[in-house]
Design a protein around this motif. Structure first.
Motif, PDB file in Angstrom:
ATOM      1  N   GLY A 163       0.813  -1.215   0.000  1.00 41.37           N
ATOM      2  CA  GLY A 163       0.000   0.000   0.000  1.00 41.37           C
ATOM      3  C   GLY A 163       0.845   1.263   0.000  1.00 41.37           C
ATOM      4  N   GLY A 164       1.912   1.259   0.799  1.00 38.87           N
ATOM      5  CA  GLY A 164       2.792   2.419   0.840  1.00 38.87           C
ATOM      6  C   GLY A 164       3.508   2.645  -0.478  1.00 38.87           C
ATOM      7  N   MET A 165       3.920   1.574  -1.156  1.00 39.66           N
ATOM      8  CA  MET A 165       4.596   1.705  -2.447  1.00 39.66           C
ATOM      9  C   MET A 165       3.638   2.218  -3.512  1.00 39.66           C
ATOM     10  SD  MET A 165       6.921  -1.759  -2.381  1.00 39.66           S
ATOM     11  CE  MET A 165       7.823  -1.449  -3.892  1.00 39.66           C
ATOM     12  N   ARG A 166       2.396   1.743  -3.484  1.00 37.38           N
ATOM     13  CA  ARG A 166       1.413   2.237  -4.454  1.00 37.38           C
ATOM     14  C   ARG A 166       1.176   3.735  -4.262  1.00 37.38           C
ATOM     15  NH1 ARG A 166      -1.358  -2.809  -3.303  1.00 37.38           N
ATOM     16  NH2 ARG A 166      -2.752  -1.721  -1.870  1.00 37.38           N
ATOM     17  N   GLN A 167       1.103   4.155  -3.002  1.00 32.92           N
ATOM     18  CA  GLN A 167       0.883   5.569  -2.744  1.00 32.92           C
ATOM     19  C   GLN A 167       2.063   6.403  -3.226  1.00 32.92           C
ATOM     20  OE1 GLN A 167      -2.327   6.491  -1.148  1.00 32.92           O
ATOM     21  NE2 GLN A 167      -1.580   8.120  -2.473  1.00 32.92           N
ATOM     22  N   ARG A 168       3.277   5.864  -3.059  1.00 35.03           N
ATOM     23  CA  ARG A 168       4.457   6.590  -3.517  1.00 35.03           C
ATOM     24  C   ARG A 168       4.540   6.621  -5.047  1.00 35.03           C
ATOM     25  NH1 ARG A 168       9.210   4.092  -0.090  1.00 35.03           N
ATOM     26  NH2 ARG A 168       7.684   2.458   0.347  1.00 35.03           N
ATOM     27  N   VAL A 169       4.016   5.592  -5.705  1.00 37.17           N
ATOM     28  CA  VAL A 169       3.933   5.627  -7.171  1.00 37.17           C
ATOM     29  C   VAL A 169       3.013   6.767  -7.612  1.00 37.17           C
ATOM     30  CG1 VAL A 169       3.069   4.400  -9.207  1.00 37.17           C
ATOM     31  CG2 VAL A 169       4.489   3.198  -7.546  1.00 37.17           C
ATOM     32  N   MET A 170       1.900   6.938  -6.906  1.00 37.72           N
ATOM     33  CA  MET A 170       0.983   8.038  -7.229  1.00 37.72           C
ATOM     34  C   MET A 170       1.667   9.389  -7.021  1.00 37.72           C
ATOM     35  SD  MET A 170      -1.843   6.948  -8.399  1.00 37.72           S
ATOM     36  CE  MET A 170      -2.624   8.552  -8.363  1.00 37.72           C
ATOM     37  N   ILE A 171       2.468   9.510  -5.974  1.00 35.18           N
ATOM     38  CA  ILE A 171       3.195  10.768  -5.733  1.00 35.18           C
ATOM     39  C   ILE A 171       4.220  10.986  -6.847  1.00 35.18           C
ATOM     40  CG2 ILE A 171       4.809  11.920  -4.165  1.00 35.18           C
ATOM     41  CD1 ILE A 171       3.324  10.462  -1.856  1.00 35.18           C
ATOM     42  N   ALA A 172       4.912   9.913  -7.245  1.00 31.51           N
ATOM     43  CA  ALA A 172       5.873  10.021  -8.348  1.00 31.51           C
ATOM     44  C   ALA A 172       5.182  10.478  -9.625  1.00 31.51           C
ATOM     45  CB  ALA A 172       6.567   8.675  -8.570  1.00 31.51           C
ATOM     46  N   MET A 173       4.001   9.931  -9.900  1.00 33.21           N
ATOM     47  CA  MET A 173       3.255  10.307 -11.094  1.00 33.21           C
ATOM     48  C   MET A 173       2.854  11.783 -11.040  1.00 33.21           C
ATOM     49  SD  MET A 173      -0.091   8.376 -12.672  1.00 33.21           S
ATOM     50  CE  MET A 173       0.722   6.796 -12.499  1.00 33.21           C
ATOM     51  N   ALA A 174       2.462  12.243  -9.842  1.00 30.85           N
ATOM     52  CA  ALA A 174       2.062  13.645  -9.690  1.00 30.85           C
ATOM     53  C   ALA A 174       3.238  14.588  -9.896  1.00 30.85           C
ATOM     54  CB  ALA A 174       1.457  13.860  -8.306  1.00 30.85           C
ATOM     55  N   LEU A 175       4.460  14.118  -9.613  1.00 28.82           N
ATOM     56  CA  LEU A 175       5.652  14.965  -9.721  1.00 28.82           C
ATOM     57  C   LEU A 175       6.374  14.790 -11.063  1.00 28.82           C
ATOM     58  CD1 LEU A 175       7.174  14.446  -6.156  1.00 28.82           C
ATOM     59  CD2 LEU A 175       5.776  16.356  -6.964  1.00 28.82           C
ATOM     60  N   ALA A 176       5.819  13.972 -11.946  1.00 35.59           N
ATOM     61  CA  ALA A 176       6.523  13.614 -13.183  1.00 35.59           C
ATOM     62  C   ALA A 176       6.918  14.825 -14.014  1.00 35.59           C
ATOM     63  CB  ALA A 176       5.659  12.664 -14.014  1.00 35.59           C
ATOM     64  N   LEU A 177       6.063  15.841 -14.076  1.00 39.04           N
ATOM     65  CA  LEU A 177       6.321  17.013 -14.911  1.00 39.04           C
ATOM     66  C   LEU A 177       6.738  18.222 -14.096  1.00 39.04           C
ATOM     67  CD1 LEU A 177       3.276  16.584 -17.314  1.00 39.04           C
ATOM     68  CD2 LEU A 177       5.610  15.787 -17.636  1.00 39.04           C
ATOM     69  N   GLU A 178       7.093  17.988 -12.835  1.00 43.72           N
ATOM     70  CA  GLU A 178       7.557  19.046 -11.932  1.00 43.72           C
ATOM     71  C   GLU A 178       6.568  20.209 -11.856  1.00 43.72           C
ATOM     72  OE1 GLU A 178      11.521  20.140 -12.979  1.00 43.72           O
ATOM     73  OE2 GLU A 178      12.313  18.123 -12.673  1.00 43.72           O
ATOM     74  N   PRO A 179       5.331  19.939 -11.422  1.00 39.06           N
ATOM     75  CA  PRO A 179       4.321  20.997 -11.339  1.00 39.06           C
ATOM     76  C   PRO A 179       4.614  21.962 -10.196  1.00 39.06           C
ATOM     77  CG  PRO A 179       3.494  18.997 -10.344  1.00 39.06           C
ATOM     78  CD  PRO A 179       4.818  18.640 -10.947  1.00 39.06           C
ATOM     79  N   GLU A 180       3.969  23.118 -10.255  1.00 38.37           N
ATOM     80  CA  GLU A 180       4.113  24.125  -9.205  1.00 38.37           C
ATOM     81  C   GLU A 180       3.229  23.805  -8.000  1.00 38.37           C
ATOM     82  OE1 GLU A 180       6.022  26.768  -8.878  1.00 38.37           O
ATOM     83  OE2 GLU A 180       7.021  26.667 -10.806  1.00 38.37           O
ATOM     84  N   VAL A 181       2.087  23.144  -8.245  1.00 39.63           N
ATOM     85  CA  VAL A 181       1.118  22.867  -7.177  1.00 39.63           C
ATOM     86  C   VAL A 181       0.764  21.394  -7.193  1.00 39.63           C
ATOM     87  CG1 VAL A 181      -1.185  23.363  -6.258  1.00 39.63           C
ATOM     88  CG2 VAL A 181       0.147  25.201  -7.329  1.00 39.63           C
ATOM     89  N   VAL A 182       0.796  20.762  -6.014  1.00 42.20           N
ATOM     90  CA  VAL A 182       0.368  19.372  -5.868  1.00 42.20           C
ATOM     91  C   VAL A 182      -0.727  19.322  -4.804  1.00 42.20           C
ATOM     92  CG1 VAL A 182       1.038  17.009  -5.310  1.00 42.20           C
ATOM     93  CG2 VAL A 182       2.661  18.520  -6.480  1.00 42.20           C
ATOM     94  N   ILE A 183      -1.896  18.815  -5.173  1.00 44.66           N
ATOM     95  CA  ILE A 183      -2.995  18.635  -4.227  1.00 44.66           C
ATOM     96  C   ILE A 183      -3.013  17.172  -3.810  1.00 44.66           C
ATOM     97  CG2 ILE A 183      -5.494  18.763  -3.886  1.00 44.66           C
ATOM     98  CD1 ILE A 183      -5.573  20.993  -5.944  1.00 44.66           C
ATOM     99  N   MET A 184      -2.959  16.923  -2.509  1.00 45.29           N
ATOM    100  CA  MET A 184      -2.927  15.560  -1.982  1.00 45.29           C
ATOM    101  C   MET A 184      -4.190  15.315  -1.166  1.00 45.29           C
ATOM    102  SD  MET A 184       1.061  15.028  -1.041  1.00 45.29           S
ATOM    103  CE  MET A 184       2.293  15.122  -2.354  1.00 45.29           C
ATOM    104  N   ASP A 185      -5.047  14.454  -1.677  1.00 47.90           N
ATOM    105  CA  ASP A 185      -6.340  14.190  -1.048  1.00 47.90           C
ATOM    106  C   ASP A 185      -6.239  12.952  -0.157  1.00 47.90           C
ATOM    107  OD1 ASP A 185      -8.984  14.177  -0.325  1.00 47.90           O
ATOM    108  OD2 ASP A 185      -9.715  13.381  -2.230  1.00 47.90           O
ATOM    109  N   GLU A 186      -5.990  13.172   1.129  1.00 49.70           N
ATOM    110  CA  GLU A 186      -5.858  12.103   2.122  1.00 49.70           C
ATOM    111  C   GLU A 186      -4.969  10.965   1.623  1.00 49.70           C
ATOM    112  OE1 GLU A 186      -8.972  11.257   4.726  1.00 49.70           O
ATOM    113  OE2 GLU A 186     -10.316  12.784   3.979  1.00 49.70           O
TER     114      GLU A 186
END
Length: 332
Positions: A163-186
């Motif tokens: 579960g922790g690795m899957r969540q970190r994959v989602m974080i990696a995907m969110a950071l893939a293009l180096e966005p300025e804003v990241v919204i993390m929903d629980e």
């Protein structure tokens, strides 16, 4: 921290239409400053996730934005972008490139029949179509390493990860293009306490290295106190208090904020008795008059059941805002 990167003004959202519509967000005003972590806390049904989906234009029917403005402020002094006025094509280019979101359920957000590499590669192909295949694979491996996962797991499917690795994959995907804003929903709700802390430490490190801004949504105020620069408390679709994380922890002004903090055990200091908040959150289609919290509040005054207290406007970077008749004069 400098100027704003995201501003939300008088945002209203309804679910449904007509007399039975649920008014999920009510005149929400919020500013995310560049480089900061803004925590958003409240019980289930308070409007936290609705706010995230409204800002990103991902509201599912019958959710409808009925009023307000959301502006993104690019670096370099370029004109602000009106997110609510963007066309579908403009939104597709904007999302993930400038603003990304980490959804609540990692297992439900990842496609179970595709590998981690395939899903990271999709993001890179969609937004950077001219990138060579080898470069995309190298970037996918770099992203996994960034969040503490070995690059040899690129070929794994979601069910083969914890579960922790899957969540970190989602974080990696969110950071893939180096966005300025990241919204993390629980993002840590379904994880054990040890894994929650590991992911939070990863986020602190990543924010320091990549300088993005975060809106971190959770019902666990104790997490926000450690991780956030500022905290906004939501109840009944409104922001009822906003202040620095240390201020909220040491001296909550709104009775609802105080109740949330007393619902969690202190990690340090003297033991204290836990006390839940009596009653249940209001039904959004039948809100009580006045302050929505007054029916559960042990400190309610006469005006609380008659008039809605205003949150007011912040003055200065560390200003506190509180929508409560107990502190009407201090709600600036």
């Amino acid at each position: 921290m400098t100027g704003p990167v995201l501003t939300i003004e008088s945002l209203n959202v309804h679910y449904g239409t007509g007399a039975g519509a649920a008014h999920a967000l009510r005149d929400v005003d919020l500013t995310l400053r560049r480089g900061e972590v803004l925590g958003l806390a409240g019980e289930s049904g308070s409007g936290k996730s609705t706010l995230a989906y409204a800002v990103t234009r991902l509201l599912a029917p019958p959710g409808v934005i009925t009023g307000g403005e959301v502006h993104y402020h690019p670096r370099g002094g370029a004109p602000a972008l009106d997110l609510l006025a963007m066309t579908p094509a403009e939104l597709r280019a904007f999302r993930w490139q400038e603003l990304s979101i980490v959804f609540q359920g990692a297992m439900n957000s990842l496609n179970p029949v595709h590998t981690v590499h395939s899903q990271l590669d999709d993001v890179l192909k969609a937004h950077r179509p001219g990138t060579a295949r080898a470069a995309r694979r190298a970037r996918a491996a770099e992203l996994l390493t960034l969040v503490g996962i070995s690059a040899d797991r690129l070929g794994s499917h979601p069910h083969q990860l914890s579960g922790g690795m899957r969540q970190r994959v989602m974080i990696a995907m969110a950071l893939a293009l180096e966005p300025e804003v990241v919204i993390m929903d629980e993002p840590t709700t379904a994880l054990d306490v040890v894994m929650q802390r590991q992911i939070l430490r990863q986020l602190v490190r990543l924010r320091r290295e990549l300088s993005f801004s975060v809106i971190f949504i959770t019902h666990d105020v104790s997490l926000l106190v450690e991780f956030s620069d500022r905290i906004a408390i939501m109840y009944g679709g409104r922001i009822v208090e906003e202040a620095g994380a240390a201020e909220i922890y040491r001296d909550p002004k709104h009775p609802y904020s105080e109740g949330l903090l007393r619902s969690f055990p202190a990690l340090r200091g003297e033991r204290r008795e836990l006390a839940g908040i009596p009653g249940a959150p209001p039904h959004l289609a039948a809100m009580p008059p006045g302050c929505a919290f007054h029916v559960r509040c042990g400190k309610a005054l006469a005006p609380c059941g008659e008039r809605v207290p205003e949150l007011g406007s912040p003055v200065g970077e560390g200003a506190r805002r509180v929508a409560c008749w107990l502190h009407a004069e201090a709600a600036v």
